[in-house]
Design a protein around this motif. Structure first.
Motif, mmCIF file in Angstrom:
data_model
loop_
_atom_site.group_PDB
_atom_site.id
_atom_site.type_symbol
_atom_site.label_atom_id
_atom_site.label_comp_id
_atom_site.label_asym_id
_atom_site.label_seq_id
_atom_site.Cartn_x
_atom_site.Cartn_y
_atom_site.Cartn_z
ATOM 1 N N ALA A 1 84.829 12.567 71.889
ATOM 2 C CA ALA A 1 83.953 13.661 71.674
ATOM 3 C C ALA A 1 84.615 14.902 72.220
ATOM 4 C CB ALA A 1 82.585 13.197 72.276
ATOM 5 N N GLY A 2 85.292 15.026 73.221
ATOM 6 C CA GLY A 2 85.768 16.215 73.795
ATOM 7 C C GLY A 2 86.845 16.514 72.869
ATOM 8 N N GLU A 3 87.730 15.360 72.506
ATOM 9 C CA GLU A 3 88.626 16.079 71.436
ATOM 10 C C GLU A 3 88.249 16.299 70.359
ATOM 11 O OE1 GLU A 3 91.467 12.567 71.878
ATOM 12 O OE2 GLU A 3 92.162 13.121 73.521
ATOM 13 N N ALA A 4 87.355 15.752 69.746
ATOM 14 C CA ALA A 4 86.605 16.358 68.542
ATOM 15 C C ALA A 4 86.243 17.869 68.484
ATOM 16 C CB ALA A 4 85.435 15.570 68.052
ATOM 17 N N ILE A 5 85.603 18.432 69.790
ATOM 18 C CA ILE A 5 85.263 19.432 69.990
ATOM 19 C C ILE A 5 86.579 20.566 69.825
ATOM 20 C CG2 ILE A 5 84.287 21.212 71.524
ATOM 21 C CD1 ILE A 5 82.170 18.826 72.350
ATOM 22 N N GLU A 6 87.332 20.218 70.812
ATOM 23 C CA GLU A 6 88.707 20.865 70.887
ATOM 24 C C GLU A 6 89.408 21.032 69.430
ATOM 25 O OE1 GLU A 6 92.756 20.635 73.589
ATOM 26 O OE2 GLU A 6 91.661 18.681 72.939
ATOM 27 N N ALA B 1 71.719 22.216 68.394
ATOM 28 C CA ALA B 1 70.737 21.976 69.359
ATOM 29 C C ALA B 1 70.483 20.352 69.526
ATOM 30 C CB ALA B 1 69.704 22.772 69.427
ATOM 31 N N ARG B 2 70.397 19.760 68.329
ATOM 32 C CA ARG B 2 69.961 18.353 68.321
ATOM 33 C C ARG B 2 71.419 17.514 68.930
ATOM 34 N NH1 ARG B 2 65.010 17.290 67.045
ATOM 35 N NH2 ARG B 2 64.349 18.289 65.251
ATOM 36 N N VAL B 3 72.602 18.147 68.814
ATOM 37 C CA VAL B 3 73.700 17.387 69.473
ATOM 38 C C VAL B 3 73.417 17.381 71.155
ATOM 39 C CG1 VAL B 3 76.192 17.530 69.770
ATOM 40 C CG2 VAL B 3 75.262 17.713 67.397
ATOM 41 N N SER C 1 78.741 23.025 55.003
ATOM 42 C CA SER C 1 79.531 22.485 53.910
ATOM 43 C C SER C 1 80.017 21.401 54.147
ATOM 44 C CB SER C 1 80.707 23.562 53.605
ATOM 45 O OG SER C 1 81.569 23.455 54.864
ATOM 46 N N PRO C 2 80.408 20.735 53.078
ATOM 47 C CA PRO C 2 81.159 19.300 53.430
ATOM 48 C C PRO C 2 82.156 18.919 54.577
ATOM 49 C CG PRO C 2 80.839 19.418 50.919
ATOM 50 C CD PRO C 2 80.642 20.680 51.590
ATOM 51 N N THR C 3 82.981 20.195 54.541
ATOM 52 C CA THR C 3 84.279 19.984 55.554
ATOM 53 C C THR C 3 83.566 20.327 56.875
ATOM 54 O OG1 THR C 3 85.840 21.099 54.018
ATOM 55 C CG2 THR C 3 86.241 20.987 56.394
ATOM 56 N N THR C 4 82.668 21.366 56.908
ATOM 57 C CA THR C 4 82.112 21.542 58.297
ATOM 58 C C THR C 4 81.079 20.443 59.038
ATOM 59 O OG1 THR C 4 82.045 23.750 58.086
ATOM 60 C CG2 THR C 4 80.915 23.075 59.733
ATOM 61 N N PHE C 5 80.542 19.723 57.910
ATOM 62 C CA PHE C 5 79.880 18.625 57.870
ATOM 63 C C PHE C 5 80.457 17.283 58.573
ATOM 64 C CE2 PHE C 5 78.642 14.406 56.330
ATOM 65 C CZ PHE C 5 77.264 14.244 57.163
ATOM 66 N N VAL C 6 81.615 17.315 58.277
ATOM 67 C CA VAL C 6 82.530 15.976 58.655
ATOM 68 C C VAL C 6 82.852 16.386 60.073
ATOM 69 C CG1 VAL C 6 84.587 14.904 58.408
ATOM 70 C CG2 VAL C 6 83.267 15.454 56.254
ATOM 71 N N LYS C 7 83.193 17.515 60.295
ATOM 72 C CA LYS C 7 83.477 17.972 61.800
ATOM 73 C C LYS C 7 82.358 17.808 62.847
ATOM 74 C CE LYS C 7 87.091 21.301 60.334
ATOM 75 N NZ LYS C 7 87.117 22.974 60.009
ATOM 76 N N TYR C 8 81.298 18.201 62.554
ATOM 77 C CA TYR C 8 80.280 18.088 63.559
ATOM 78 C C TYR C 8 79.722 16.599 63.508
ATOM 79 C CZ TYR C 8 80.010 22.937 64.420
ATOM 80 O OH TYR C 8 80.343 24.178 64.779
ATOM 81 N N ARG C 9 79.671 15.850 62.268
ATOM 82 C CA ARG C 9 79.461 14.511 62.136
ATOM 83 C C ARG C 9 80.275 13.726 63.258
ATOM 84 N NH1 ARG C 9 77.135 10.384 58.268
ATOM 85 N NH2 ARG C 9 77.088 8.877 59.861
ATOM 86 N N ALA C 10 81.735 13.895 63.277
ATOM 87 C CA ALA C 10 82.554 13.410 64.147
ATOM 88 C C ALA C 10 82.165 13.311 65.578
ATOM 89 C CB ALA C 10 84.033 13.611 63.833
ATOM 90 N N LEU C 11 81.535 14.546 65.849
ATOM 91 C CA LEU C 11 81.004 14.640 67.314
ATOM 92 C C LEU C 11 79.911 13.784 67.415
ATOM 93 C CD1 LEU C 11 80.887 16.084 70.099
ATOM 94 C CD2 LEU C 11 79.756 18.103 69.033
ATOM 95 N N VAL D 1 72.398 14.019 61.740
ATOM 96 C CA VAL D 1 73.243 13.780 60.326
ATOM 97 C C VAL D 1 72.505 14.552 59.295
ATOM 98 C CG1 VAL D 1 74.233 12.250 58.804
ATOM 99 C CG2 VAL D 1 74.568 11.927 61.369
ATOM 100 N N THR D 2 71.096 14.423 59.228
ATOM 101 C CA THR D 2 70.481 15.133 58.068
ATOM 102 C C THR D 2 70.260 16.563 58.338
ATOM 103 O OG1 THR D 2 68.809 12.955 57.952
ATOM 104 C CG2 THR D 2 68.076 15.173 57.112
ATOM 105 N N GLU D 3 70.165 17.193 59.522
ATOM 106 C CA GLU D 3 70.014 18.513 59.660
ATOM 107 C C GLU D 3 71.540 19.157 59.512
ATOM 108 O OE1 GLU D 3 68.699 19.095 63.502
ATOM 109 O OE2 GLU D 3 66.612 18.915 62.904
ATOM 110 N N LEU D 4 72.644 18.488 59.844
ATOM 111 C CA LEU D 4 74.132 18.836 59.454
ATOM 112 C C LEU D 4 74.162 18.944 58.111
ATOM 113 C CD1 LEU D 4 75.993 16.981 62.351
ATOM 114 C CD2 LEU D 4 75.505 19.324 62.231
ATOM 115 N N LEU D 5 73.855 17.843 57.329
ATOM 116 C CA LEU D 5 74.286 17.851 55.865
ATOM 117 C C LEU D 5 73.374 18.625 55.096
ATOM 118 C CD1 LEU D 5 75.609 16.208 53.805
ATOM 119 C CD2 LEU D 5 73.464 14.527 53.350
ATOM 120 N N ASP D 6 72.248 19.194 55.767
ATOM 121 C CA ASP D 6 71.544 20.397 54.879
ATOM 122 C C ASP D 6 72.006 21.688 55.035
ATOM 123 O OD1 ASP D 6 69.694 18.594 53.799
ATOM 124 O OD2 ASP D 6 68.037 18.761 55.396
ATOM 125 N N ALA D 7 72.671 21.913 56.308
ATOM 126 C CA ALA D 7 73.065 23.060 56.964
ATOM 127 C C ALA D 7 74.696 23.778 56.920
ATOM 128 C CB ALA D 7 72.708 23.379 58.318
#
Length: 187
Positions: free
Chosen positions: A78-83, A92-94, A151-161, A143-149
């Motif tokens: 998780a830390g490495e995903a952030i880094e 906030a939900r994360v 782009s697909p690339t950014t979604f994948v990054k935050y979803r990994a975390l 996941v739902t909020e990330l998908l709505d807010a």
């Protein structure tokens, strides 16, 4: 090893609010917690092999140690995903996910200190299961909020975390479930 998980959740909390310049040092701190956990796991294995009498069956101690050590590995992920993704605007939900995981870790530290009194651990077992259900629900909402807010690339990054955090929560549930099986087996 449960204390390393707690330390890992605390470091992740720092990482969620840190500036990008601090990501590398905090991610390294997570790797150090993971290394300490792995060292403690090796010490546990050596102790079990060389001790004639163990407080619990060897296979139970091994399983608990392995699950806790793997949780430290997931927190490092998780830390490495952030880094690696430079995630500096954490939803906030994360943070809610991390709060649930932190509570699971705190309860697990207390429980691991009480393995000699299995009767006192039933509440721990049930509370961790309750928190795990809450963590799974929170993950679905994240996941739902990330998908709505995003782009697909950014979604994948935050979803990994978000995925790493829910995986860690599920590992804590596996620890509690194993404690529950020990309670049943030893009663």
């Amino acid at each position: 090893m449960a204390t390393h998980v707690t330390a890992g959740t605390q470091t992740l909390a720092e990482l969620l609010g840190a500036a990008r310049g601090d990501f590398a040092s905090l991610a390294e701190s997570l790797r150090q917690h993971e290394a300490a956990s792995s060292s403690d796991f090796a010490t546990l294995l050596t102790g079990m092999r060389t001790s004639f009498i163990n407080p619990l069956p060897r296979e139970d101690l091994y399983a608990l140690g392995q699950l806790l050590n793997e949780t430290s590995e997931i927190l490092t992920g998780a830390g490495e995903a952030i880094e690696l993704y430079s995630l500096d605007r954490i939803p906030a939900r994360v943070s809610d996910q991390l709060e649930i995981l932190s509570r699971q870790a705190e309860l697990t530290v207390t429980a691991m200190k009480s393995l000699n009194d299995l009767d006192s651990l039933e509440d721990y077992w049930l509370e961790i299961l309750r928190l795990a259900k809450r963590a799974d629900h929170t993950h679905r909402v994240v996941v739902t909020e990330l998908l709505d807010a995003h782009s697909p690339t950014t979604f994948v990054k935050y979803r990994a975390l978000a995925d790493q955090l829910v995986f860690a929560s599920r590992q804590m549930r596996a620890v509690a479930t194993h404690v529950g099986s020990i309670i049943v087996k030893e009663s």
